[in-house]
Scaffold this motif. Structure first.
Motif: not given
Ligand SMILES: [Zn+2]
Lengths: 345, 777
Positions: A110-114, A342, B505-506, B509, B513, B519, B593
Motif C-alpha cells: 500500500l502506498g502513502h498519501p501525503h 512520507l 484529483e481525489r 490520489r 496510494v 504521494e 504528485e
C-alpha cells in the motif's frame, strides 16, 4: 461338505486383499485412487461381472450376489478408512505448530498519501458535509485578487508585510488563499459558503517553523445576516470537528484589512488545559487562525452590495494543523520529499 | 512595544488593579501582550547613600575606599567603579542582602580591607545590563539612608505588546494612547496633559514647508540656556527599561516624549543650523546626508529632508544628520515636532534599510494633532529639567494641516445595526452602555433614537476608524467577545458544489496510494541546481515563468513540468531507501504528485472580476458604484493594467525508479537490461490503466506520435524523455500526456545506477476523456 467353487475362493481371497489395501492407504489421494481402481466404472470389482458366462449356470445367481457383497464391503471399508484419515488430518491441522510468523510476506504494497492531503481531505469532508463548496483557485494571481480586492491598496504596509514573490509577468504568487474570496463571490450567487485550500507563498527565509511555500484553507460564508455570534458558533463547531474534540475558543482583536472587525482566534491549550505551559508559552491559549466579518469593500469588490450581504471569513494554516496533528517538528519536512518521512503516513 | 504600568498609572487611576491579572484582559481587549516582565522588585533593603570621601585602596590599584553617608551613620566600603567620586549619590546594598541576581552581599574583606556592603550599578540591581559605573541617583532628593524604592521609581510591571498587533493603531505607539484604552477598560478618567507654556519672542528662524504632501505639519521652537547633562535617574531608568539608551537630558527628553505621545521629535543644535532657516522639501538629485549613525546616505527625489540654508540636516522622520546633532557643549536647541506622510517615510526607510523608532511610528500614519502636543510636552520637560532654560521663540506651526482645516469625520449608523452585527440584543448591550463605551474612547456620540452620528477623534481617524464596521470592533472588544452568545447561522440547505477536476484529483490520489505509490507535495519552483546537474530542460523555445525576487539561487523559475522535481525526490529515495526496503539493488520506488505547473502562455483568466474584463462601461459603473478613494482607483487601474495570468494546469506526475546496483563510484555507467526497462514501463502502463478503470474512463491509447495535445498537456519533448515511450491519447483523440523511459543521458547523470520511467498527464484533459466508446449498432 461340498467343496467351494473356484470363483468363490477367488472372491474371498480378493476381499482379504482389498481390505489390506484399504487399510494400507495413508493419504486421501491414495485412498481415492484405490477406490477408483476397486469400484470405479472400469474398476476391478465391477469387471468381475464380465465373467458370468464362464460360471456354471446354477452358480450364476450366487456369483452375482457374491460380487455385490464384495463391492459393498470394499466400499464400506473405504468409507471407514476415509473417516480415519480425515480425522487424523483435522487433528493435525488443529495442532499445527510449524507456523513461523517472521517468514514470508504477501506481495501486497500500500502506498502513502501525503499528510497534507490527508488533513486537507478530512477538512474538505467536514465542510462539504455542512454545505460548503470546495474550490480550487490559481497559485499565480493578479495584484487585484491578492491585494486590491481585499482592501489592501498600493501604499498599504500589508503589501510589504506579506513579503510577496513577484513574477516577471507582473503577477505574483498568492500570499494567502484569501485571494480566492472575490473570485468565489463572482463565481457563485449569494448566499453561499465555500472553502478553498491550497498552496501559498511568502518571501521569507526558511527555518523549522517558516517555509516560503505552505498550505492554507480559506473559509468564506456569505449571507444576508452574519454576526460575530455566528462566527463564534461556526468556528467552534468546525474547529471541534477538525480537531476531533470539543474546543474552547476566544477572539481577540486582530488587524487584517479584508475583515472588520478582525480577530485572532485562540483555542484553549490542550496540553495544560489553560493553566499555562511551554506549548502555549504560558498563555493557556494557542493562536490558531485569523478571522473576521468580511469588510464591506471586499463585498463591493465581489460585486455584492454590503447593505444586502454580509459575511465571515477565516484563514486556517493547513501546514500548521498537520504539524499539530502528527507532532511534526519541522515544517520543511512537509515539502522536502523525503520518502523516509512520507512512507510513515 | 514596551508599556510601563507605573508610567501608565500617572495617567489613569489603576489602584486596586493587579497588572499581572489585567494583562489577559488587555490582550483580548486591546492588543496581544507577548510577555509580562516584572522590573525593579526585590530591592527593598537597598538604601540611598551619599559618597563623602574617596581614598585609595592600600592593596589594589583598581579599587578604592568609599566612605558613604547612610543618614545618621557612615560606612566605608571597597568599590571598583571608575566613576566613584565625592558628592555622588548611589545605591548602597547592606551586607546579608540577596539581590535579584542571586548574589548575596557579604560582610567581609576585599583585598584585606573590611567592606560591609556594596555600592551598586544598574546591573548589580538587575535593572539593566549597564555595568560601566554606579547607578547615579541624579535628581533624587530623598535624604541619605532612605530605602531606594521610596527614593526613586522602582517596582514596575512591563507589558511587551506585540508590534504586529498595533500596526493599524498609530495611537497605541505612545503610552498615552495605551492609557486611554486602559482608562476606558477601567471606566476611569484619563488625566489630561498640561500644555500651557510661557513662550518667548519671535522665532529667529525662517521655516518653510515646500513639500506639503510629505509634511502636513511642522511645529518648531527654539530653546536657549540649556545645559547638556544626564537626565534625572527616574527618567533614565524609565528609558532603560523601555529599551532606549539614555544619552543626555535633551536627547532623552525627545525620546521620552516620543514614547509618551507617540510623536517622534528631533532636537538640532542651533549653532549648526546654517542661515537660521529650515526648509522641508523633497531631496534633490545626488544630494547626500551623513546621518547620526555616521552613514553617508544617497538621497532620491521622493525622500523628504529637513534642510538649513545650505542643505539637508535631517532625513525627515527617520534620523537626524550628524552635522547638527546635540553635543556636550550645546546651549541652544531647535526642536522639531512634525507630522510626516507615512508612505513617504516608509519608502525611504525601506530603501535605506534604516528603520528607526521614529520611522516605525511615522509609518503608522500619526495624528497631526499630536505634533503640537509633543512639542509642548518637550518644552515643559526641558524646563523642568533645566529651570534656567528659556523658550526664545514662538511655537511655529507651519504646513497645510490645521485642526480647523481638517474637520473630524462622522460615521452615521444605527445602534441596532451595530448590535445586530455583534449578535447581541438591546437587553445585553444597552444604548447607554454603547454611548458610554464610545465616549470613553473619545468618540463623540450624537443620538436620535436608534440613529447615531459618531465623530471620530483625530487620533483614530488617520487610518484606523472610518466606517460603521470599525465601531463594531470598538464596542465588541470592550463589551468582551467572550460575552457574545454563539448563534448557529440559519442557512439554506443546498448541496455544495465541488469542481469535477477536484473530484478527479481525489480519485486519482486514492487509487495511486492503493496501488502502492507514495504521494509527494513539492515546491512550485523549479530547482535549478538539480536541473543543471541532471541536464533537465525543456526545448529552448519553451520559456518558464521567472521570479523577479527569488528567495534562493535555485528557485528562479516556476516549474512548467512536474517531472524534474519528482525525479530529484525519487533519486534521493534510491539513496535513502524507501518504506523499509533497504537502498540496494532492486529497490523499486513509486512516487506521484498532483499539482499545478505554470506555462507562460496567456490564459483567459486575468485575475479580475468578469465585469472588469468584458463588462460594458455601464456594467463597470454599476460595479464600482459604492467604491471610493483608493479602492476605486485600484480597481480602475487594475482594469487597465492587468495582463492575463499564465496557464496553470493541474497535472499528475508519476515516477517508477529502480536501483540497478551499488553506489560505487563509476558504477553509474551500469546500463539496464532491456527487460528491466520494459518491466518498469509495463508497471507504469498497468498502473495508468488500473487508474483509468477506477476513474471509469476508456483506457488511454498508447501512440508513438499522438494527435494534438490538450492545453494543459506536458511538454512533448523535454530532455528527460527517451524515445522509448508513448503519447497517451484519449478516446476523443486528444493527447493528454505521455509515458516514457528516462533518457539515458539523464539516467547516467543520476547519482546512483538506476533506471526510471515516468508519466505526466494533464488532469483536466483526463477529466474530459469519455467514459465509454461509441458502439456501432
Ligand atoms: Zn499550555
Amino acid at each position: 461338505m461340498s467343496e467351494l467353487p473356484d470363483w468363490q475362493i477367488e472372491i474371498d481371497q480378493g476381499a482379504g486383499r482389498w481390505q489390506a489395501d484399504v487399510e494400507g492407504a495413508e493419504t486421501l489421494e491414495a485412498l481415492r485412487s484405490l477406490e477408483v481402481r476397486a469400484l470405479g466404472k472400469a474398476g476391478e470389482i465391477p469387471a468381475l461381472m464380465k465373467r458370468i458366462p464362464q460360471i456354471p449356470p446354477l452358480d450364476r445367481k450366487a456369483f452375482g450376489q457374491a460380487v455385490n457383497t464384495l463391492q459393498a464391503r470394499v466400499a464400506a471399508a473405504i468409507e471407514l478408512r476415509r473417516q480415519v484419515l480425515v480425522d487424523g488430518l483435522i487433528a493435525a491441522e488443529l495442532t499445527d505448530a510449524t507456523f513461523d510468523p517472521t517468514v514470508g510476506a504477501l506481495p501486497l504494497k500500500l502506498g502513502h498519501p501525503h499528510p497534507l492531503s490527508t488533513v486537507q481531505a478530512d477538512i474538505e469532508a467536514i465542510f462539504s458535509s455542512m454545505g460548503f463548496h470546495v474550490l480550487d483557485y490559481p497559485e499565480i494571481e493578479s495584484e487585484f485578487d491578492n491585494f486590491e480586492a481585499l482592501n489592501i491598496p498600493g501604499w498599504h504596509p500589508a503589501r510589504e508585510m506579506q513579503d510577496t514573490f513577484w513574477l516577471d509577468s507582473g503577477h505574483l504568487l498568492r500570499t494567502h488563499t484569501s485571494a480566492g474570496q472575490v473570485r468565489a463571490m463572482h463565481e457563485f450567487p449569494a448566499p453561499f459558503r465555500a472553502i478553498f485550500p491550497g498552496k501559498v507563498f511568502r518571501y521569507e527565509a526558511t527555518d523549522a517553523s517558516h517555509e516560503h511555500t505552505f498550505h492554507q484553507v480559506e473559509g468564506l460564508m456569505i449571507d444576508r445576516k452574519v454576526s460575530v455570534g455566528h462566527l463564534l458558533d461556526s468556528m467552534r463547531t468546525l474547529l471541534s470537528a477538525i480537531l476531533q474534540r470539543q474546543v474552547e475558543i476566544r477572539l481577540r482583536p486582530g488587524y487584517f484589512p479584508f475583515v472588520e472587525p478582525g480577530f485572532e482566534l485562540d483555542i484553549r491549550c490542550q496540553v495544560c488545559a489553560g493553566e499555562g505551559c511551554s506549548a502555549c508559552k504560558r498563555r493557556g491559549w494557542l493562536e490558531l487562525l485569523p478571522c473576521g466579518l468580511v469588510h464591506p469593500n471586499v463585498l463591493r469588490a465581489g460585486g455584492l452590495d454590503p447593505t444586502q450581504w454580509q459575511g465571515w471569513a477565516f484563514g486556517l494554516g493547513l501546514s500548521r494543523l498537520v504539524m499539530m496533528r502528527y507532532g511534526v517538528p519541522d515544517v520543511r519536512l512537509l515539502m522536502g520529499g523525503d520518502l523516509r518521512f512520507l512512507s510513515q503516513f | 512595544m514596551l508599556v510601563s504600568w507605573r508610567w501608565l498609572s500617572q495617567f489613569v487611576d489603576t489602584r486596586g488593579v493587579d497588572p499581572l491579572q489585567f494583562a489577559g484582559k488587555f490582550t483580548t481587549t486591546v492588543a496581544e501582550i507577548d510577555d509580562v516582565v516584572q522590573w525593579g522588585f526585590g530591592l527593598r533593603d537597598v538604601l540611598v547613600a551619599d559618597v563623602l570621601a574617596v581614598t585609595p585602596h592600600p592593596n589594589a590599584d583598581k579599587l578604592r575606599l568609599a566612605t558613604v553617608d547612610l543618614g545618621g551613620r557612615t560606612v566605608q566600603v571597597v568599590c571598583g567603579a571608575p566613576d566613584l567620586r565625592v558628592g555622588l549619590r548611589v545605591p548602597f546594598v547592606p551586607p546579608g542582602v540577596t539581590l535579584p541576581s542571586g548574589i548575596t552581599v557579604r560582610d567581609g574583606e576585599v583585598r584585606g580591607v573590611a567592606s560591609p556592603g556594596m555600592l551598586a550599578s544598574e546591573k548589580d540591581l538587575g535593572l539593566s545590563d549597564e555595568n560601566a559605573g554606579l547607578l547615579a541617583l541624579d535628581g533624587c532628593d530623598a535624604p541619605a539612608g532612605t530605602p531606594l524604592h521610596e527614593a526613586i521609581e522602582l517596582e514596575d510591571v512591563l507589558y511587551d505588546v506585540d508590534n504586529k498587533a498595533i500596526t493599524h493603531r498609530p495611537d497605541l505607539w505612545g503610552l498615552y494612547g495605551v492609557a486611554r484604552e486602559v482608562a476606558a477598560m477601567l471606566d476611569k478618567p484619563l488625566k489630561l496633559f498640561d500644555l500651557s507654556l510661557t513662550l518667548g519672542a519671535q522665532l529667529p528662524l525662517a521655516i518653510r514647508v515646500d513639500a506639503p504632501d510629505a509634511c502636513p505639519r511642522y511645529v518648531c521652537a527654539r530653546v536657549a540656556n540649556v545645559v547638556v547633562q544626564p537626565a534625572p535617574v527616574n527618567a533614565r531608568l524609565l528609558l532603560r527599561r523601555l529599551g532606549t539608551r539614555p544619552i543626555s537630558n535633551l536627547v532623552d527628553a525627545t525620546n521620552l516624549v516620543m514614547l509618551e505621545t507617540g510623536n517622534p521629535l528631533h532636537a538640532f543644535d542651533a549653532r549648526f543650523l546654517r542661515g537660521n532657516a529650515i526648509t522641508v522639501r523633497r531631496a534633490q538629485p545626488h544630494e547626500t546626508l551623513t546621518t547620526l549613525d555616521g552613514q553617508l546616505r544617497h538621497l532620491q527625489a521622493h525622500d523628504c529632508v529637513i534642510c538649513d540654508a545650505e542643505g539637508p540636516v535631517a532625513l525627515a522622520g527617520i534620523m537626524g544628520g550628524a552635522n547638527s546633532e546635540i553635543r556636550p557643549d550645546t546651549t541652544e536647541v531647535v526642536l522639531e515636532a512634525a507630522n510626516f506622510d507615512a508612505p513617504t517615510i516608509r519608502r525611504t526607510a525601506m530603501r535605506l534599510g534604516l528603520r528607526s523608532e521614529s520611522s516605525a511610528r511615522f509609518e503608522k500614519s500619526l495624528d497631526p494633532v499630536l505634533a503640537d502636543v509633543a512639542a509642548r510636552r518637550f518644552l515643559k520637560l526641558c524646563q523642568t529639567w533645566n529651570p534656567q532654560a528659556k523658550i526664545v521663540s514662538h511655537l511655529a506651526d507651519i504646513g497645510p494641516f490645521t485642526p480647523e482645516a481638517k474637520p473630524l469625520s462622522v460615521i452615521r449608523t444605527t445602534a441596532s445595526y451595530l448590535r445586530e452585527r455583534l449578535g447581541v440584543t438591546a437587553a445585553e448591550l444597552s444604548d447607554a452602555w454603547l454611548d458610554a463605551c464610545l465616549t470613553r474612547l473619545e468618540f463623540q456620540v450624537a443620538r436620535a433614537g436608534d440613529a447615531l452620528a459618531v465623530t471620530i477623534p483625530s487620533f483614530r481617524a488617520t487610518k484606523d476608524v472610518k466606517i460603521a464596521e470599525d465601531l463594531i470592533e470598538e464596542l465588541g472588544r470592550h463589551y468582551g467577545y467572550d460575552n457574545i452568545r454563539s448563534e448557529a447561522p440559519q442557512v439554506a440547505a443546498r448541496p455544495p458544489h465541488t469542481p469535477p477536476l477536484k473530484l478527479l484529483e481525489r480519485q486519482v490520489r486514492n487509487t495511486l496510494v492503493h496501488a502502492g505509490l507514495t504521494e509527494q507535495v513539492l515546491y512550485g519552483f523549479d530547482n535549478e541546481d538539480a536541473r543543471a546537474r541532471l541536464g533537465l530542460h525543456e526545448p529552448a523555445e519553451l520559456t518558464r515563468v521567472a521570479v523577479r525576487n527569488p528567495i534562493a539561487s535555485a528557485h528562479t523559475h516556476m516549474r512548467r513540468n512536474l517531472l524534474p522535481n519528482l525525479l530529484a525526490v525519487a533519486e534521493a529515495g534510491l539513496v535513502q531507501g524507501d518504506d523499509g526496503q533497504p537502498a540496494r539493488k532492486g529497490l523499486n520506488i513509486g512516487v506521484f504528485e498532483i499539482g499545478r505547473v505554470f506555462v507562460p502562455e496567456r490564459s483567459d483568466d486575468r485575475g479580475l472580476p468578469p465585469v472588469l474584463g468584458n463588462g460594458t462601461e455601464a456594467d463597470v459603473a454599476a460595479y464600482t458604484a459604492g467604491m471610493e478613494g483608493e479602492m476605486l482607483r485600484g480597481v480602475l487601474d487594475a482594469r487597465l493594467g492587468t495582463q492575463p495570468l499564465p496557464l496553470q494546469p493541474v497535472r499528475l506526475g508519476l515516477v517508477f525508479a529502480e536501483r540497478l546496483g551499488g553506489g560505487a563510484e563509476g558504477a553509474k555507467l551500469v546500463f539496464p537490461a532491456p527487460e528491466v526497462t520494459h518491466r518498469l514501463l509495463q508497471q507504469a502502463i498497468a498502473t495508468l490503466q488500473h487508474l483509468l478503470k477506477w476513474l471509469g474512463k476508456v483506457p488511454l491509447a498508447l501512440e508513438t506520435a499522438g494527435p494534438a495535445a490538450s492545453a494543459g498537456a506536458p511538454d512533448a519533448q523535454p530532455s528527460w524523455r527517451s524515445q522509448l515511450g508513448f503519447d497517451l491519447v484519449t478516446a476523443d483523440g486528444e493527447t493528454v500526456g505521455y509515458v516514457a523511459a528516462l533518457h539515458p543521458r539523464v539516467r547516467i547523470a543520476l547519482d546512483q545506477p538506476a533506471q526510471a520511467v515516468f508519466l505526466e498527464l494533464d488532469l483536466a484533459g483526463l477529466e474530459r476523456a469519455p467514459a465509454f466508446k461509441r458502439v456501432n449498432r
